[in-house]
Design a protein around this motif. Structure first.
Motif, short mmCIF file in Angstrom:
data_model
loop_
_atom_site.label_atom_id
_atom_site.label_comp_id
_atom_site.label_asym_id
_atom_site.label_seq_id
_atom_site.Cartn_x
_atom_site.Cartn_y
_atom_site.Cartn_z
N MET A 1 3.13 -42.54 11.36
CA MET A 1 3.20 -42.43 9.84
C MET A 1 3.78 -43.76 9.12
O MET A 1 3.18 -44.34 8.19
N ARG B 1 -0.46 -35.94 1.33
CA ARG B 1 -1.64 -35.93 1.48
C ARG B 1 -2.41 -35.59 0.10
O ARG B 1 -3.46 -36.35 -0.44
N ASN C 1 6.90 -41.64 2.85
CA ASN C 1 6.71 -40.91 3.98
C ASN C 1 6.73 -41.70 5.27
O ASN C 1 7.20 -41.18 6.36
N GLN D 1 10.00 -41.04 8.67
CA GLN D 1 9.71 -40.44 10.01
C GLN D 1 10.70 -41.35 11.02
O GLN D 1 10.85 -40.99 12.23
N LYS E 1 0.09 -37.32 7.34
CA LYS E 1 0.73 -36.01 7.35
C LYS E 1 2.26 -36.40 6.95
O LYS E 1 2.77 -37.32 6.92
N ARG E 2 2.85 -35.17 6.41
CA ARG E 2 4.01 -35.26 5.80
C ARG E 2 5.03 -35.56 7.17
O ARG E 2 5.01 -34.89 8.20
N THR F 1 6.77 -34.13 14.27
CA THR F 1 6.53 -34.45 12.76
C THR F 1 5.39 -33.41 12.29
O THR F 1 4.67 -32.88 12.77
N SER F 2 5.63 -32.97 11.11
CA SER F 2 4.75 -31.99 10.59
C SER F 2 3.73 -32.47 9.69
O SER F 2 3.81 -33.64 9.12
#
Length: 493
Positions: A279, A344, A394, A398, A480-481, A492-493
């Motif tokens: 990310m 997103r 974002n 991460q 992705k978040r 990570t989600s």
């Protein structure tokens, strides 16, 4: 971390500590950042005045801009080392003091050499200040609140340059160019005094051992790239100029050696391992695309408006003002939407809008209505506000805490680098297309021929920008978040 707040096990982030007043910290950093960043564009409109004042040529006065970017490009990579060596208070008060000293020198400058020296000293303070702010807010606020906070930073970063040219024009016309620095001075002093009284220390001092070779490679690498691309528009040969080619090649080679060295060091100057976090890598590419689109448009559109559309410089500036103001005002809104909906739902639609806007600008002509330029630029800047800070936030989310200084340093280093690359590449594309068109015309010196050739160059620039933005849109589909790897069991989600 501040000695008064050592309970990191109880409070992972200081904003969650009821005994920690976060507002003075935010106010100290933001007011300093606002006037330091405002100073970046405050001088642009005064360049012609300075040429007359000191009897210098355009290439010489341009060092007020090129030199500023060069110092920032060289200094920001070292910020990661400094953030782990000095406390937050020491860094902030030190950088603002340096900035203030540079401002005083500029205000009192008897000649251009002294003025340029003061300007470069200002760049030292500005270059170090932005990484301090990013790193401090990452340490204070948890990921669920960072969108709103980064949106507030975005307001400062975008709004200050937006009002810079307008404010500069008024000050230069009515008060004189020295007041560009005199006006900033009391606010800089206030920021130092306020920070001295209220700013608290965050983070941990690890005192990493500086690697001199890394610093030298970084200086030659980033400095060479910025200088090379900045010089590209000066000569007729563009990127084939020996000076341009040499600087860029030396910069690239140095950066390659710099990267390999960082992977071998226990305490790297810039930890390039941040790129193993997907990310962050995607965010960085999105950030570069957005910065190149924005910086180039701020140069190309005024040239188009003052050329084929025959508008004055003041009118061209006013046409771009609504988009710039919209960008700044929407940054906090986009930050709150990021916290609520994730990246997103913001970045994918915004990347689509950016791509469509670049394509629409590739269709301009000598008869394009002014309102379409205003609307297009507003859409451009709106999409920038929905991409830049959310993507940065974002990507940084991460990273584990130990990599915050490195992540912020890398992103902020690439801002002047991407700006220099974007402007020089797009101006080179436009100029080459314009010259080619003029060679094929029967009367290449006529105003209509020059206008037609310029439009052709602008069209090609924005078609190239459209293809770059399309790459950004494709990348946005993979976002992705992100969750910090050291707070989410390495997932990570």
């Amino acid at each position: 971390m501040d000695s008064n707040h050592t309970g990191e096990e109880e409070y992972e982030f200081l904003s969650e500590d009821p005994n920690f007043n976060v507002k003075p910290v935010m106010f100290s950093l933001i007011i300093g950042a606002f006037f330091a960043i405002l100073n970046e564009t405050l001088l642009n409109i005064a360049l012609t005045t300075l040429m007359d004042e000191f009897s210098i040529t355009a290439p010489i006065v341009q060092w007020m801009v090129t030199g500023f970017m060069l110092v920032m490009g060289i200094l920001i990579p070292v910020s990661a080392l400094m953030l782990q060596t000095f406390t937050t208070r020491q860094m902030f008060i030190g950088t603002m003091t340096v900035f203030t000293i540079g401002t005083v020198i500029c205000a009192m400058a008897p000649n251009f050499g002294v003025l340029l020296t003061g300007r470069l000293i200002q760049a030292i303070g500005t270059g170090l200040l932005i990484p301090i702010i990013f790193n401090t807010f990452l340490l204070i606020f948890p990921p669920k609140r960072r969108g709103s906070i980064m949106g507030l930073i975005g307001l400062v970063i975008m709004f200050a340059p937006a009002i810079g040219p307008t404010l500069s024009g008024f000050i230069v016309e009515h008060l004189g160019w020295r007041f560009l620095f005199i006006t900033v001075l009391p606010f800089a002093v206030f920021s130092i005094l306020f920070g001295y009284k209220y700013l608290r220390n965050v983070g941990e001092i690890t005192n990493p051992k500086p690697d001199i070779l890394s610093i030298l490679l970084s200086t030659v690498g980033f400095g060479g790239v910025v200088l090379g691309f900045s010089f590209a528009g000066e000569g007729e040969a563009g990127f084939l100029e020996p000076k341009v080619f040499s600087f860029i090649l030396a910069g690239i080679i140095s950066l390659i050696f710099f990267t390999f060295r960082q992977l071998k060091l226990e305490d790297p100057l810039l930890d390039v391992r941040v790129f193993k976090y997907p990310m962050f890598s995607i965010a960085l590419v999105m950030f570069l695309i957005v910065m190149m689109s924005m910086f180039s448009s701020e140069i190309i559109l005024p040239m188009y408006m003052q050329g084929p559309l025959a508008l004055s410089a003041a009118t061209a500036g006013l046409i771009l003002l609504p988009g710039a103001l919209l960008n700044g005002l929407m940054s906090p809104v986009m930050g709150k939407l990021f916290d609520k909906f994730g990246p997103r739902k913001l970045i994918i639609p915004a990347a689509a809008v950016l791509t469509a806007t670049m394509f629409s600008l590739s269709l301009v002509s000598e008869n394009t209505p002014i309102y379409l330029i205003i609307i297009s630029y507003m859409f451009l800047m709106l999409s920038v506000s929905a991409i830049m800070m959310p993507a940065q936030t974002n990507g940084l989310n991460q990273l584990p805490k130990r990599l915050y200084p490195h992540g912020t340093a890398i992103m902020n280093t690439l801002q002047p680098v991407s700006g220099a690359i974007g402007v020089s590449v797009f101006i080179s594309i436009m100029t080459n297309r314009k010259d080619t068109e003029l060679q094929n015309m029967s009367n290449p010196t006529s105003e209509s021929a020059i206008a037609q050739a310029t439009v052709s160059g602008v069209e090609l620039v924005y078609f190239v920008a459209f293809t770059v933005a399309l790459v950004g849109f494709i990348l946005s589909l993979f976002i992705k978040r992100a969750q910090p790897m050291d707070l989410a069991d390495n997932t990570t989600s």
